[in-house]
Design a protein around this motif. Structure first.
Motif, short mmCIF file in Angstrom:
data_model
loop_
_atom_site.label_atom_id
_atom_site.label_comp_id
_atom_site.label_asym_id
_atom_site.label_seq_id
_atom_site.Cartn_x
_atom_site.Cartn_y
_atom_site.Cartn_z
N ASN A 152 0.86 -1.18 0.00
CA ASN A 152 0.00 0.00 0.00
C ASN A 152 0.89 1.24 0.00
O ASN A 152 1.65 1.47 0.95
CB ASN A 152 -0.91 -0.01 1.22
N LEU A 153 0.80 2.03 -1.03
CA LEU A 153 1.66 3.22 -1.16
C LEU A 153 0.96 4.50 -0.78
O LEU A 153 1.53 5.59 -0.90
CB LEU A 153 2.17 3.33 -2.61
N ASP A 154 -0.28 4.41 -0.28
CA ASP A 154 -1.01 5.61 0.10
C ASP A 154 -0.53 6.16 1.44
O ASP A 154 -0.23 5.40 2.36
CB ASP A 154 -2.51 5.31 0.22
N PRO A 155 -0.44 7.50 1.58
CA PRO A 155 -0.09 8.10 2.87
C PRO A 155 -1.24 7.92 3.85
O PRO A 155 -2.34 7.53 3.44
CB PRO A 155 0.13 9.57 2.50
N PRO A 156 -0.98 8.20 5.15
CA PRO A 156 0.22 8.77 5.73
C PRO A 156 1.31 7.73 5.99
O PRO A 156 1.05 6.52 5.95
CB PRO A 156 -0.29 9.34 7.06
N TYR A 157 2.52 8.22 6.28
CA TYR A 157 3.68 7.37 6.53
C TYR A 157 4.27 7.71 7.90
O TYR A 157 5.32 8.36 7.99
CB TYR A 157 4.74 7.56 5.46
N PRO A 158 3.66 7.30 8.99
CA PRO A 158 4.17 7.68 10.31
C PRO A 158 5.55 7.14 10.63
O PRO A 158 6.24 7.68 11.49
CB PRO A 158 3.12 7.11 11.27
N ASN A 159 5.99 6.09 9.92
CA ASN A 159 7.31 5.53 10.19
C ASN A 159 8.41 6.11 9.31
O ASN A 159 9.57 5.72 9.44
CB ASN A 159 7.27 4.01 10.03
N GLY A 162 12.61 6.87 8.33
CA GLY A 162 13.42 5.69 8.61
C GLY A 162 12.93 4.43 7.94
O GLY A 162 13.71 3.53 7.65
N LEU A 163 11.64 4.36 7.68
CA LEU A 163 11.06 3.15 7.11
C LEU A 163 9.97 3.53 6.14
O LEU A 163 9.06 4.28 6.47
CB LEU A 163 10.50 2.28 8.24
N ASP A 228 2.96 -5.48 13.33
CA ASP A 228 3.22 -4.15 12.77
C ASP A 228 4.53 -4.21 11.99
O ASP A 228 5.13 -5.28 11.82
CB ASP A 228 3.20 -3.08 13.86
N LEU A 229 4.99 -3.08 11.49
CA LEU A 229 6.15 -3.07 10.60
C LEU A 229 7.47 -3.36 11.30
O LEU A 229 8.49 -3.56 10.65
CB LEU A 229 6.25 -1.71 9.89
N ARG A 230 7.47 -3.41 12.63
CA ARG A 230 8.68 -3.76 13.36
C ARG A 230 8.56 -5.11 14.08
O ARG A 230 9.38 -5.45 14.91
CB ARG A 230 9.02 -2.64 14.36
N GLN A 261 15.84 0.34 7.85
CA GLN A 261 15.95 1.27 8.97
C GLN A 261 17.40 1.47 9.37
O GLN A 261 17.83 2.58 9.68
CB GLN A 261 15.15 0.73 10.15
N GLY A 262 18.18 0.38 9.37
CA GLY A 262 19.58 0.48 9.73
C GLY A 262 20.36 1.34 8.76
O GLY A 262 21.22 2.14 9.15
N THR A 263 20.05 1.23 7.47
CA THR A 263 20.71 2.05 6.45
C THR A 263 20.40 3.52 6.68
O THR A 263 21.30 4.38 6.59
CB THR A 263 20.22 1.64 5.04
#
Length: 267
Positions: A152-159, A162-163, A228-230, A261-263
């Motif tokens: 899903n490429l729709d906003p919002p992007y709270p992360n 970094g991610l 979740d994403l983490r 995220q590390g990058t």
């Protein structure tokens, strides 16, 4: 009628409205930020809520278009997304879903996603998940064999920054193992539960979301790996969603996101 049957019938009632509505030249109601609702969204939501309110008058209701109604102190809340994929519908692309979910004490106890154009309904009673087609139910059986991953490429992007889920599109390791898809409807979350997608990823805060509650419940009941994403339990961490057909697919996607995220931190 039990709650699962009600959720399924309500989603199918909304789907019938969408299916019967001609998209060409349909009126739009602007909501700001490039978002809009069509007459089909509004009519489908009325059909869903009319059925739910008649059957469960003491419950609370949240519709994407009409907001909250009913007893706001009720422990039971119905979440209604009457047409997920409005832009798809408005340009004649038949990739949309109607989502209905019942939340009670922080848990989704019944949910359904109906596809107006295939006539299929994915539904769960919170314990098991099924696909209803031509009046017959078959258990949902997730599998990663397709290697298709919906992003899903729709906003919002709270992360962000970094991610970002979208960065997977250009990650060579992702390209070696998976094939991205972007259909812009949460019908694709139900596809993970049904074995039609290997995984689905999105950013965003999804707690009590009219868009995602049904799909998440379907995936969890079908035995998918959902975080979740983490990698934290969904709704408890930084937000977003990985719904994967199996633990191995989930671990690979989580690793790709962790490396991203590390990058960003090293920069």
């Amino acid at each position: 009628m039990n709650d699962a049957d009600l959720a399924r019938r309500a989603a199918e009632a909304g789907a019938a409205v969408v299916r019967a509505t001609d998209w060409a030249g349909i009126a739009r109601e602007e909501k700001g930020g490039g978002d809009f609702a069509t007459a089909a969204d509004l009519a489908a939501e009325r059909a869903v809520l009319d059925l739910l309110r008649a059957a469960r008058p003491g419950d609370a209701f949240t519709g994407e278009e009409s907001g909250r109604s009913g007893d706001r102190s009720a422990a039971r809340q119905w979440l209604v997304d009457p047409l997920c994929g409005t832009l798809n519908f408005a340009v004649g692309t038949h990739l949309v879903g109607v989502n209905v979910a019942l939340r009670e004490h922080g848990r989704t106890v019944a949910a359904a996603t109906a596809d107006p154009y295939t006539g299929e309904t994915y539904w769960t009673d919170g314990a098991a998940a099924h696909l209803r087609r031509n009046g017959l139910d078959t258990p949902l059986a997730p599998t990663a064999r397709s290697r298709l991953v919906d992003l899903n490429l729709d906003p919002p992007y709270p992360n962000a920054p970094g991610l970002r889920v979208a960065r997977l599109l250009t990650d060579p390791d992702f390209e070696q193992e998976f094939r991205p898809r972007v259909v812009s409807t949460t019908l694709a979350v139900a596809w993970v539960a049904a074995g039609r997608r290997a995984a689905y990823l999105t950013d965003g805060h999804l707690a009590d979301s009219v868009h995602f509650a049904a799909g998440i419940a379907l995936c969890e009941a079908a035995g998918c790996t959902v975080t979740d994403l983490r990698g934290a339990p969904v709704h408890t961490g930084a937000g977003g969603l990985i719904a994967a057909a199996d633990p191995e697919t989930h671990a690979r996607l989580l690793g790709l996101l962790a490396r991203q995220q590390g990058t960003h931190v090293r920069r």
